[in-house]
Motif scaffolding. Structure first.
Motif, PDB file in Angstrom:
ATOM      1  N   SER A 161      81.904 -35.080  56.617  1.00 15.98           N
ATOM      2  CA  SER A 161      81.954 -33.749  56.015  1.00 15.98           C
ATOM      3  C   SER A 161      80.579 -33.347  55.484  1.00 15.98           C
ATOM      4  CB  SER A 161      82.981 -33.730  54.885  1.00 15.98           C
ATOM      5  OG  SER A 161      82.962 -32.498  54.211  1.00 15.98           O
TER       6      SER A 161
ATOM      7  N   LYS B 245      85.350 -40.167  56.284  1.00 12.66           N
ATOM      8  CA  LYS B 245      85.684 -38.738  56.257  1.00 12.66           C
ATOM      9  C   LYS B 245      84.681 -37.967  55.394  1.00 12.66           C
ATOM     10  CE  LYS B 245      89.598 -35.651  55.315  1.00 12.66           C
ATOM     11  NZ  LYS B 245      91.016 -35.602  54.867  1.00 12.66           N
ATOM     12  N   ARG B 246      84.335 -38.512  54.245  1.00 11.48           N
ATOM     13  CA  ARG B 246      83.374 -37.852  53.356  1.00 11.48           C
ATOM     14  C   ARG B 246      81.986 -37.813  53.993  1.00 11.48           C
ATOM     15  NH1 ARG B 246      81.711 -40.043  47.296  1.00 11.48           N
ATOM     16  NH2 ARG B 246      80.474 -38.231  46.643  1.00 11.48           N
TER      17      ARG B 246
ATOM     18  N   SER C 240      83.508 -42.718  52.036  1.00 11.49           N
ATOM     19  CA  SER C 240      84.484 -42.929  53.104  1.00 11.49           C
ATOM     20  C   SER C 240      83.937 -42.281  54.373  1.00 11.49           C
ATOM     21  CB  SER C 240      85.824 -42.297  52.743  1.00 11.49           C
ATOM     22  OG  SER C 240      85.715 -40.882  52.750  1.00 11.49           O
TER      23      SER C 240
ATOM     24  N   ALA D 225      86.440 -41.330  61.763  1.00 15.21           N
ATOM     25  CA  ALA D 225      86.797 -40.901  60.411  1.00 15.21           C
ATOM     26  C   ALA D 225      88.258 -40.486  60.333  1.00 15.21           C
ATOM     27  CB  ALA D 225      85.897 -39.742  59.968  1.00 15.21           C
ATOM     28  N   SER D 226      88.727 -39.738  61.335  1.00 17.08           N
ATOM     29  CA  SER D 226      90.114 -39.260  61.294  1.00 17.08           C
ATOM     30  C   SER D 226      91.101 -40.408  61.506  1.00 17.08           C
ATOM     31  CB  SER D 226      90.331 -38.171  62.348  1.00 17.08           C
ATOM     32  OG  SER D 226      90.103 -38.671  63.649  1.00 17.08           O
TER      33      SER D 226
ATOM     34  N   GLU E 200      86.266 -50.133  55.396  1.00 18.88           N
ATOM     35  CA  GLU E 200      86.219 -49.008  56.331  1.00 18.88           C
ATOM     36  C   GLU E 200      85.041 -49.164  57.291  1.00 18.88           C
ATOM     37  OE1 GLU E 200      88.374 -45.453  53.829  1.00 18.88           O
ATOM     38  OE2 GLU E 200      86.224 -45.705  53.569  1.00 18.88           O
TER      39      GLU E 200
ATOM     40  N   ASP F 208      96.450 -42.202  54.949  1.00 16.19           N
ATOM     41  CA  ASP F 208      97.284 -41.091  54.469  1.00 16.19           C
ATOM     42  C   ASP F 208      98.759 -41.296  54.805  1.00 16.19           C
ATOM     43  OD1 ASP F 208      94.982 -39.933  53.536  1.00 16.19           O
ATOM     44  OD2 ASP F 208      94.783 -38.491  55.183  1.00 16.19           O
TER      45      ASP F 208
ATOM     46  N   SER G 197      91.366 -42.155  58.103  1.00 13.74           N
ATOM     47  CA  SER G 197      92.073 -41.273  57.167  1.00 13.74           C
ATOM     48  C   SER G 197      93.563 -41.234  57.481  1.00 13.74           C
ATOM     49  CB  SER G 197      91.505 -39.852  57.251  1.00 13.74           C
ATOM     50  OG  SER G 197      90.182 -39.812  56.772  1.00 13.74           O
ATOM     51  N   THR G 198      93.896 -41.202  58.767  1.00 14.13           N
ATOM     52  CA  THR G 198      95.300 -41.101  59.174  1.00 14.13           C
ATOM     53  C   THR G 198      96.098 -42.332  58.763  1.00 14.13           C
ATOM     54  OG1 THR G 198      94.778 -39.663  61.050  1.00 14.13           O
ATOM     55  CG2 THR G 198      96.854 -40.879  61.158  1.00 14.13           C
TER      56      THR G 198
ATOM     57  N   GLN H 298      78.349 -43.998  59.503  1.00 13.81           N
ATOM     58  CA  GLN H 298      79.552 -44.167  58.689  1.00 13.81           C
ATOM     59  C   GLN H 298      79.584 -45.552  58.040  1.00 13.81           C
ATOM     60  OE1 GLN H 298      82.749 -43.284  61.377  1.00 13.81           O
ATOM     61  NE2 GLN H 298      82.379 -41.084  61.325  1.00 13.81           N
TER      62      GLN H 298
END
Length: 522
Positions: free
Chosen positions: A290, A286-287, A284, A497-498, A478, A505, A501-502, A274
């Motif tokens: 994924s 998260k990306r 990111s 990642a979460s 990040e 967001d 993102s949290t 990451q």
């Protein structure tokens, strides 16, 4: 959307995996006697709305969780229960980490699969060899891993459902807190406070262009004044020293040549993948995860549905012996014997509590080179696959060898230093060099000093004073926040990642020029 069915309806073996993509890849290797169903992730969880003053956890009775099957998972559970009833064996092939073990247990519990039918299988890559090996050696569900996952889930619920209402009442409506996310926000806020309270200090350096007796040039830095490290605090003092140096003839007092080696970075863990994808690709976390998930579960290639990388949630830097042997073959064929190692390089995992039974993130086959699969991948998938392939291959290559020459010169009360580093053998750097963070020391620029001899007298061509100011610690990116979380033992590879993102967001942190800046509410 209902569960995906694979293979023949009369199969006596039922296989459960998390996703349809993983199912499509696995079905290639199992044959017609196996029937594959996807659970679509978790099938049970604590209730989202347990009622006022409740947590979905019975704190009066040993913190017993009160699990429910969400509405959008009932069809999956019904299908699994129906097929499990007809099957001779139910193979729980969910991921090999703590979350995967918990999903396997939840599926078995919710679908009421009898213990004698349960077969737990795990693998770190979706290849024919790995799948056949896993199915040849099933085991029981690891209740210790399941209990560990349940404990984390319960603590998350207790912390979040206790603090979030308090924040909403005292600070602002709609706020939430969490066991890990709140610590991540605190790190960002504390860094911002350190930046704002930082007081810059002025300092100056002096760079000298010298000319040798043969008319060759070199650049030296002022290193010492009266035998002590040079410390110049203002422009007037810098100019005074520069004026004195311009009138002097520095003499070479010492020459040293030092050989050094640099070893490659280890293959990726979740955290370093990451971080590096953020630095080099601008992805990111998260990306990154994924895309990595798709590469792991399998993509359509000329050889069919193929898993391209090993499991991407890991904190181990270990490689299997077979993978190291294959890497050596590819290195020899592509770069020559000088770049290969006689014996595989073992990288020691530095993360506390790392699960050494797992492997690092690597290609399932080093022979599947990025250019060979480019036509089967989306651009972002190819970029990440290439990064993983290069990093893992480089970890098994020879060291980079360098030579640094340093000249010490004296001129009255001043000591000067000139140095240059050159590469003798590029080794692993031919394939891959690790990215660096803002606060990491930069490598010396490559170059050579002219031929010098002790006692040689040089002429000062010019002296250039340069003003500098000490700098505050940089804001987290990040990548560097993930690094800090890992260093503090906060969170797990599957949660980085979460977490980020949290906090973005929910408006606690914003991204500005790829940096994390806390909002006022944080």
């Amino acid at each position: 959307m209902g569960p995906v069915l694979h293979s023949r309806p009369m199969s006596r073996n039922l296989v459960i995996v998390e996703s349809p993509a993983k199912a499509r890849t696995i079905e290639r290797y199992l044959g017609p006697d196996f029937h594959v169903l996807a659970s679509y992730g978790h099938v049970r969880d604590l209730p989202e709305n347990p009622g006022k003053g409740k947590f979905g956890v019975d704190i009066e009775h040993d913190f017993r969780p009160e699990y429910v099957v969400p509405e959008d998972r009932r069809k999956q559970i019904e299908a699994i229960a129906r097929e499990a009833h007809k099957a001779d064996a139910v193979w729980l092939a969910t991921d090999l980490d703590r979350e995967g073990e918990a999903i396997a247990w939840h599926v078995a519990e919710a679908a009421e699969v009898p213990p004698e039918k349960q077969r737990r299988v795990t693998f770190s890559e979706i290849t024919e060899t790995a799948i056949r090996e896993a199915f040849a050696h099933p085991r029981q569900i690891d209740t210790d891993l399941v209990d560990a996952q349940q404990t984390r889930r319960i603590v998350d619920r207790l912390v979040g459902y206790t603090l979030s209402p308090l924040l909403s009442k005292k600070v602002r409506g709609g706020l939430s807190a969490g066991r890990v996310q709140s610590v991540a926000v605190r790190l960002v806020v504390e860094r911002e406070r350190a930046i704002r309270s930082f007081e810059a200090r002025e300092y100056w350096t002096l760079s000298l262009d010298l000319i040798t007796a043969r008319g060759e040039t070199l650049t030296a830095e002022l290193a010492r004044i009266d035998g002590k490290p040079a410390e110049i605090g203002d422009g007037a003092a810098a100019e005074a020293h520069a004026a004195m140096l311009r009138a002097l003839r520095p003499t070479v007092e010492g020459l040293t040549t030092r050989a050094s080696r640099r070893s490659p970075a280890p293959p990726f863990t979740t955290s370093t993948l990451q971080q590096e994808a953020s630095r080099k690709l601008g992805f990111s976390p998260k990306r990154t995860m994924s895309i990595a998930q798709r590469l792991y579960e399998g993509v359509k290639t000329d050889d069919g549905q193929v898993g391209l990388i090993t499991y991407m949630r890991t904190d181990s830097t270990a490689l299997a012996g077979q993978a190291m042997a294959e890497a050596r073959t590819v290195i020899q064929e592509r770069f020559g014997d000088d770049y290969a190692l006689a014996k595989g390089r073992v990288h020691k995992t530095k993360v506390r509590g790392a699960q050494e039974a797992h492997e690092a993130v690597r290609p399932t086959s080093f022979g599947r080179q990025p250019e060979a699969v480019a036509g089967s991948l989306k651009p972002e998938e190819l970029r990440l696959y290439r990064l993983i392939w290069q990093r893992a291959l480089a970890s098994q290559m020879a060291d980079k060898r360098l030579e640094t020459t340093t000249a010490e010169l004296g001129a009255d009360r001043y000591g000067l230093r000139a140095s240059a580093t050159r590469t003798l053998f590029d080794g692993f750097a031919r394939v891959y060099t690790e990215g660096r963070d803002d606060d990491a020391a930069a490598d010396e620029a490559e170059g050579r000093l002219p031929a010098l001899a002790e006692g040689e007298i040089t002429t000062v061509d010019s002296v250039t004073p340069a003003q500098h100011f000490t700098e505050p610690p940089p804001r987290f990116s990040e990548a560097t926040l993930i690094k800090a979380l890992e260093e503090h033992g906060i969170g797990r590879p599957s949660t980085y990642a979460s977490i980020i993102s949290t906090i973005i967001d929910r408006g606690y942190v914003r991204v500005e020029a790829r940096r994390l800046v806390p909002e006022a509410v944080a």
